[in-house]
Design an enzyme around this catalytic site. Structure first.
Site, PDB file in Angstrom:
ATOM      1  N   SER A 123       0.818  -1.215   0.000  1.00 61.53           N
ATOM      2  CA  SER A 123       0.000   0.000   0.000  1.00 61.53           C
ATOM      3  C   SER A 123       0.851   1.264   0.000  1.00 61.53           C
ATOM      4  O   SER A 123       0.325   2.361  -0.219  1.00 61.53           O
ATOM      5  CB  SER A 123      -0.939   0.004   1.210  1.00 61.53           C
ATOM      6  OG  SER A 123      -0.210  -0.100   2.423  1.00 61.53           O
ATOM      7  N   CYS A 124       2.165   1.128   0.199  1.00 60.84           N
ATOM      8  CA  CYS A 124       3.027   2.324   0.163  1.00 60.84           C
ATOM      9  C   CYS A 124       3.221   2.840  -1.262  1.00 60.84           C
ATOM     10  O   CYS A 124       3.846   3.887  -1.459  1.00 60.84           O
ATOM     11  CB  CYS A 124       4.377   2.031   0.797  1.00 60.84           C
ATOM     12  SG  CYS A 124       5.434   0.946  -0.179  1.00 60.84           S
TER      13      CYS A 124
END
Length: 328
Positions: A123-124
């Site tokens: 998700s980064c």
């Protein structure tokens, strides 16, 4: 190179439980959960290799492996991962190692015509200040969080690699973007761990030692979404059987909590009764990371492991396995 499938000719379907299924990164948090899920669902030709037996950064070795075993399905969960400190200290390593692993595995899988490959991102990949909850179409719309931008760029490259294979060769590969994961086989090392396993180790050691004080990084106010790795594995197998599309798919719970609240839960579960302080001179990272899982839910999947129960299971596993932990 590759086995071209006519556009529209492939439709997601039940996976062959007797086909060769390679899980790259089977000893890690995500990969080990995938193996457990496959075993529970009756897959009987699960292929794994330790890094000592197959170094995925060595291109020639990877190609020989794929040419020999010719897996039909692949889950690419192998990656160099770490928390804020590790990413900030070794950005070159996180970029270079992950790019090599991804390129080698995908190129070899493409050459040998792997039917279904799932690439695990993170998700980064999303911009630091992207609107919350994070939608798949927020990718590449803003600046990344600087503390892990090198790792994020590597993962973005992996997504684009999958999309390129779909366009050029028609192979029905997909990418998934897990939220923050936790569970058995996580990295609990002081320097390499993510926030949740770091908190588990810190509070468990403090409880055992009777320490009066635990100090955590940051303010404790950032909001994070946490998913048990067993839910991730369930979602991956589900998507392999129910989804085929160019867009990556967010995998999460759809709920978040503050780091402070998680720390309080872990303190309670580990039996720590001392004081907790927050070192605000240390970085917080992204203020909030919550995934929009509308696309995932539209395929008929939903998470099943609640945070409190999942944390209790993880603390119990950590205590049982402490002597064998790779990072202990």
């Amino acid at each position: 190179m590759g086995s071209v499938i006519d556009e529209g000719a492939f439709a997601p379907r039940r996976l062959d439980r007797h086909a060769t299924f390679f899980v790259a990164g089977h000893r890690g948090l995500a990969g080990s959960a995938v193996v457990r899920r496959l075993e529970a669902e009756g897959f009987d030709r699960i292929l794994t290799r330790a890094s000592s037996d197959l170094d995925l950064t060595e291109r020639g070795d990877v190609f020989r492996f794929f040419r020999t075993h010719r897996p039909r399905y692949v889950v690419l969960a192998a990656a160099k991962v770490g928390g804020i400190l590790a990413n900030s200290t070794y950005p070159v390593d996180f970029l270079s190692v992950n790019l090599r692993i991804q390129s080698n595995v995908m190129d070899a899988a493409c050459e040998t015509g792997v039917e279904r490959l799932v690439f695990l991102g993170s998700s980064c990949i999303y911009p630091k200040f992207a609107p919350q909850p994070l939608r798949e179409d927020s990718l590449l719309t803003g600046h990344l969080e600087p503390t892990n931008d090198a790792y994020a760029i590597a993962k973005i490259a992996g997504i684009l690699n999958v999309q390129a294979v779909r366009r050029q060769y028609g192979l029905p590969w997909i990418s998934v973007m897990p939220t923050n994961l936790y569970g058995p086989n996580d990295n609990f090392s002081p320097l390499g761990s993510h926030v949740l396993p770091a908190l588990i180790r810190r509070y468990d050691e403090a409880a055992a030692a009777g320490s009066p004080l635990v100090t955590n990084w940051g303010s404790g106010t950032p909001r994070r979404e946490f998913m048990h790795a067993d839910d991730l594995a369930s979602a991956i197998v589900h998507l392999m059987e129910h989804y085929d599309g160019a867009s990556h798919v967010n995998i999460g719970t759809g709920q978040d909590t503050t780091i402070r609240e998680v720390a309080e839960q872990i303190a309670h579960i580990t039996g720590y009764h001392g004081e907790t302080r927050w070192d605000t001179t240390k970085p917080d990272g992204t203020p909030q990371k919550l995934l929009d899982i509308s696309l995932l839910r539209s395929t008929g999947w939903a998470p099943s492991v609640g945070l409190r129960g999942g944390l209790a299971r993880t603390v119990a596993w950590y205590r049982r396995s402490h002597a064998e932990l790779r990072a202990a």
